[in-house]
Design a protein around this motif. Structure first.
Motif, PDB file in Angstrom:
ATOM      1  N   ASP A  93       0.864  -1.191   0.000  1.00  0.00           N
ATOM      2  CA  ASP A  93       0.000   0.000   0.000  1.00  0.00           C
ATOM      3  C   ASP A  93       0.894   1.233   0.000  1.00  0.00           C
ATOM      4  OD1 ASP A  93      -2.196  -1.652  -0.080  1.00  0.00           O
ATOM      5  OD2 ASP A  93      -2.386  -1.725   2.106  1.00  0.00           O
ATOM      6  N   ASP A  94       0.707   2.110   0.980  1.00  0.00           N
ATOM      7  CA  ASP A  94       1.576   3.300   0.960  1.00  0.00           C
ATOM      8  C   ASP A  94       2.715   3.192   1.983  1.00  0.00           C
ATOM      9  OD1 ASP A  94      -0.083   3.401   3.067  1.00  0.00           O
ATOM     10  OD2 ASP A  94      -0.805   5.445   2.736  1.00  0.00           O
ATOM     11  N   ARG A  95       2.964   1.964   2.470  1.00  0.00           N
ATOM     12  CA  ARG A  95       4.051   1.766   3.457  1.00  0.00           C
ATOM     13  C   ARG A  95       5.285   1.205   2.769  1.00  0.00           C
ATOM     14  NH1 ARG A  95       3.513  -2.486   7.358  1.00  0.00           N
ATOM     15  NH2 ARG A  95       5.612  -2.073   8.087  1.00  0.00           N
ATOM     16  N   THR A  96       6.417   1.735   3.085  1.00  0.00           N
ATOM     17  CA  THR A  96       7.664   1.228   2.506  1.00  0.00           C
ATOM     18  C   THR A  96       8.668   0.949   3.613  1.00  0.00           C
ATOM     19  OG1 THR A  96       7.349   2.463   0.485  1.00  0.00           O
ATOM     20  CG2 THR A  96       9.580   1.818   0.966  1.00  0.00           C
ATOM     21  N   ARG A  97       9.335  -0.226   3.532  1.00  0.00           N
ATOM     22  CA  ARG A  97      10.432  -0.500   4.463  1.00  0.00           C
ATOM     23  C   ARG A  97      11.647  -0.856   3.631  1.00  0.00           C
ATOM     24  NH1 ARG A  97       9.249  -6.010   7.183  1.00  0.00           N
ATOM     25  NH2 ARG A  97       7.536  -6.446   5.768  1.00  0.00           N
ATOM     26  N   ALA A  98      12.786  -0.511   4.164  1.00  0.00           N
ATOM     27  CA  ALA A  98      14.025  -0.830   3.450  1.00  0.00           C
ATOM     28  C   ALA A  98      15.044  -1.344   4.447  1.00  0.00           C
ATOM     29  CB  ALA A  98      14.545   0.411   2.753  1.00  0.00           C
ATOM     30  N   PHE A  99      15.840  -2.274   3.991  1.00  0.00           N
ATOM     31  CA  PHE A  99      16.936  -2.746   4.848  1.00  0.00           C
ATOM     32  C   PHE A  99      18.085  -3.270   3.991  1.00  0.00           C
ATOM     33  CE2 PHE A  99      13.663  -6.043   4.637  1.00  0.00           C
ATOM     34  CZ  PHE A  99      14.366  -7.166   4.218  1.00  0.00           C
ATOM     35  N   GLU A 100      19.217  -3.405   4.610  1.00  0.00           N
ATOM     36  CA  GLU A 100      20.382  -3.908   3.876  1.00  0.00           C
ATOM     37  C   GLU A 100      21.059  -5.008   4.681  1.00  0.00           C
ATOM     38  OE1 GLU A 100      23.849  -0.867   4.133  1.00  0.00           O
ATOM     39  OE2 GLU A 100      22.020   0.324   4.264  1.00  0.00           O
ATOM     40  N   ILE A 101      21.762  -5.875   3.945  1.00  0.00           N
ATOM     41  CA  ILE A 101      22.464  -6.991   4.585  1.00  0.00           C
ATOM     42  C   ILE A 101      23.841  -7.093   3.919  1.00  0.00           C
ATOM     43  CG2 ILE A 101      22.436  -9.497   5.018  1.00  0.00           C
ATOM     44  CD1 ILE A 101      19.369  -9.313   4.414  1.00  0.00           C
ATOM     45  N   HIS A 102      24.856  -7.295   4.721  1.00  0.00           N
ATOM     46  CA  HIS A 102      26.210  -7.460   4.172  1.00  0.00           C
ATOM     47  C   HIS A 102      26.760  -8.768   4.714  1.00  0.00           C
ATOM     48  CE1 HIS A 102      25.840  -3.352   2.845  1.00  0.00           C
ATOM     49  NE2 HIS A 102      25.328  -3.087   4.042  1.00  0.00           N
ATOM     50  N   GLU A 103      27.060  -9.673   3.794  1.00  0.00           N
ATOM     51  CA  GLU A 103      27.479 -11.018   4.220  1.00  0.00           C
ATOM     52  C   GLU A 103      28.745 -11.426   3.489  1.00  0.00           C
ATOM     53  OE1 GLU A 103      23.377 -13.419   5.046  1.00  0.00           O
ATOM     54  OE2 GLU A 103      24.183 -13.485   3.043  1.00  0.00           O
ATOM     55  N   LYS A 104      29.409 -12.424   4.076  1.00  0.00           N
ATOM     56  CA  LYS A 104      30.511 -13.069   3.354  1.00  0.00           C
ATOM     57  C   LYS A 104      30.120 -14.509   3.135  1.00  0.00           C
ATOM     58  CE  LYS A 104      34.547 -10.825   5.271  1.00  0.00           C
ATOM     59  NZ  LYS A 104      35.718 -11.078   6.094  1.00  0.00           N
ATOM     60  N   MET A 105      30.482 -15.043   1.973  1.00  0.00           N
ATOM     61  CA  MET A 105      30.268 -16.472   1.738  1.00  0.00           C
ATOM     62  C   MET A 105      31.511 -17.054   1.096  1.00  0.00           C
ATOM     63  SD  MET A 105      26.381 -17.077   0.661  1.00  0.00           S
ATOM     64  CE  MET A 105      26.557 -18.843   0.760  1.00  0.00           C
ATOM     65  N   ARG A 106      31.852 -18.238   1.538  1.00  0.00           N
ATOM     66  CA  ARG A 106      33.067 -18.867   1.037  1.00  0.00           C
ATOM     67  C   ARG A 106      32.801 -19.581  -0.290  1.00  0.00           C
ATOM     68  NH1 ARG A 106      37.667 -21.929   4.445  1.00  0.00           N
ATOM     69  NH2 ARG A 106      38.797 -22.729   2.668  1.00  0.00           N
ATOM     70  N   TYR A 107      33.778 -19.537  -1.183  1.00  0.00           N
ATOM     71  CA  TYR A 107      33.685 -20.339  -2.402  1.00  0.00           C
ATOM     72  C   TYR A 107      34.749 -21.430  -2.361  1.00  0.00           C
ATOM     73  CZ  TYR A 107      37.239 -16.876  -3.743  1.00  0.00           C
ATOM     74  OH  TYR A 107      38.330 -16.046  -3.771  1.00  0.00           O
ATOM     75  N   PHE A 108      34.562 -22.445  -3.211  1.00  0.00           N
ATOM     76  CA  PHE A 108      35.443 -23.611  -3.185  1.00  0.00           C
ATOM     77  C   PHE A 108      35.744 -24.072  -4.609  1.00  0.00           C
ATOM     78  CE2 PHE A 108      32.782 -23.742   0.562  1.00  0.00           C
ATOM     79  CZ  PHE A 108      33.635 -24.108   1.595  1.00  0.00           C
ATOM     80  N   SER A 109      36.953 -24.591  -4.792  1.00  0.00           N
ATOM     81  CA  SER A 109      37.244 -25.322  -6.027  1.00  0.00           C
ATOM     82  C   SER A 109      36.918 -26.798  -5.765  1.00  0.00           C
ATOM     83  CB  SER A 109      38.724 -25.184  -6.392  1.00  0.00           C
ATOM     84  OG  SER A 109      39.505 -25.867  -5.435  1.00  0.00           O
ATOM     85  N   LYS A 110      36.836 -27.600  -6.841  1.00  0.00           N
ATOM     86  CA  LYS A 110      36.564 -29.041  -6.663  1.00  0.00           C
ATOM     87  C   LYS A 110      37.670 -29.686  -5.817  1.00  0.00           C
ATOM     88  CE  LYS A 110      35.708 -29.830 -11.181  1.00  0.00           C
ATOM     89  NZ  LYS A 110      35.353 -30.491 -12.435  1.00  0.00           N
ATOM     90  N   TYR A 111      38.926 -29.301  -6.095  1.00  0.00           N
ATOM     91  CA  TYR A 111      40.055 -29.897  -5.355  1.00  0.00           C
ATOM     92  C   TYR A 111      39.947 -29.623  -3.861  1.00  0.00           C
ATOM     93  CZ  TYR A 111      42.675 -31.188  -9.525  1.00  0.00           C
ATOM     94  OH  TYR A 111      43.078 -31.772 -10.684  1.00  0.00           O
ATOM     95  N   GLU A 112      39.524 -28.393  -3.553  1.00  0.00           N
ATOM     96  CA  GLU A 112      39.414 -28.012  -2.139  1.00  0.00           C
ATOM     97  C   GLU A 112      38.292 -28.801  -1.459  1.00  0.00           C
ATOM     98  OE1 GLU A 112      38.517 -23.899  -1.851  1.00  0.00           O
ATOM     99  OE2 GLU A 112      39.225 -23.766   0.214  1.00  0.00           O
ATOM    100  N   VAL A 113      37.149 -28.916  -2.158  1.00  0.00           N
ATOM    101  CA  VAL A 113      36.018 -29.682  -1.603  1.00  0.00           C
ATOM    102  C   VAL A 113      36.462 -31.127  -1.364  1.00  0.00           C
ATOM    103  CG1 VAL A 113      33.735 -30.643  -2.126  1.00  0.00           C
ATOM    104  CG2 VAL A 113      34.213 -28.258  -2.647  1.00  0.00           C
ATOM    105  N   GLU A 114      37.154 -31.682  -2.356  1.00  0.00           N
ATOM    106  CA  GLU A 114      37.589 -33.077  -2.241  1.00  0.00           C
ATOM    107  C   GLU A 114      38.533 -33.254  -1.052  1.00  0.00           C
ATOM    108  OE1 GLU A 114      39.562 -34.624  -5.704  1.00  0.00           O
ATOM    109  OE2 GLU A 114      38.884 -36.642  -5.188  1.00  0.00           O
TER     110      GLU A 114
END
Ligand SMILES: C[S@@+](CC[C@H](N)C(=O)[O-])C[C@H]1O[C@@H](n2cnc3c(N)ncnc32)[C@H](O)[C@@H]1O
Length: 260
Positions: A199-220
């Motif tokens: 309707d005429d209500r607005t909310r705003a928010f923000e999020i800042h995150e870190k996420m790790r990535y992996f190579s196949k070798y690392e996962v293995e």
């Protein structure tokens, strides 16, 4: 603008299912995963949903298993799951999946960690504890399927800002996201900006995150150090082998020795 500590608390819990999931997506993904598990799991039995979030997937998996044990460290997510995705054969537990203890009343024949849950384990110690605990909670030969951010694809393709606009019931949600590589930490820095208008209500928010990535070798390497063997790598959501084109990695592993 209000800053949320992560994507799994406060305002996010309420919109998570409707913004990210939906019945068709969940059912398609459950069918896809059951097909990958194939004959590797005994008829029905116990599934561990590690980092279960809102519990939407636990509910969709529940007809295919005798028991689903669903673990998440976010108290907000677990209380939402107990309210919205409650089934007699689902046990929801608010725990750190890397606690190195038994999660629930029994071990699992299969485990899943969907939507890059492993990527929230930012340090080597956290990844090891996470995998050791899953190993401990599986029966011998139990299988573990998970998705992860695939490093080569992130390095070889330009990370563009993304803009998603979606109408959820009568609320319009706009999300702008930006991802940046932090190569020194094997992580992505993710910035999300949400605007919700109703309707005429607005909310705003923000999020800042870190996420790790992996190579196949690392996962293995991590898997073999925690009592698993890799059965396959694949493009998560597709049928292809995992290549440098795919940022959404999938892995199926099997427990070959015990970690107590
Ligand atoms: C992106 S959500 C995915 C939720 C669900 N798997 C899905 O696909 O909808 C990631 C979830 O993992 C949980 N999580 C991350 N690390 C965890 C850990 N070490 N122990 C328990 N939960 C964890 C977060 O709290 C969050 O609910």
């Amino acid at each position: 603008m209000k800053v949320l500590s992560d994507s799994f608390s406060e305002d996010m819990v309420e919109i998570y299912d409707r913004f990210f999931l939906g019945e068709d997506k969940c059912q398609t993904e459950v069918d896809y995963i059951m097909q990958i598990f194939g004959q590797r799991i005994p008829d029905k039995h116990v599934l561990l949903d590690v980092g279960c979030g809102t519990g939407a997937y636990s509910e969709f998996f529940s007809p295919s298993f005798d028991i689903v044990i669903s673990v998440d460290r976010s108290a907000d997510m677990i209380s939402f799951a107990r309210e919205e995705h409650n089934k007699d054969n689902i046990e929801y537990l608010c725990k750190d999946a890397g606690c190195e203890e038994q999660y629930g009343s029994q071990k699992g024949d299969a485990a899943i960690a969907l939507a890059h849950v492993i990527g929230y384990q930012l340090t080597n110690v956290a990844v090891m504890s996470f995998l050791k605990t899953i190993n401990r909670n599986l029966y011998d030969n139990g299988v573990f399927l998970f998705s992860f951010y695939h490093q080569p694809a992130l390095f070889l393709n330009k990370l563009e800002p993304r803009h998603i606009k979606k109408k959820v019931d009568s609320t319009e949600i706009i999300r702008i996201s930006n991802a940046k590589l932090l190569p020194d930490e094997n992580c992505l820095a993710l910035d999300y900006y949400y605007v919700l208008s109703h309707d005429d209500r607005t909310r705003a928010f923000e999020i800042h995150e870190k996420m790790r990535y992996f190579s196949k070798y690392e996962v293995e390497l991590f898997l073999t150090q925690t009592g698993f063997e890799v059965l396959s790598f694949f493009e998560y959501g597709g049928k292809n082998e995992l290549t440098t084109d795919h940022w959404n990695g999938g892995c199926l592993a099997r427990k070959v020795e015990s970690y107590i």
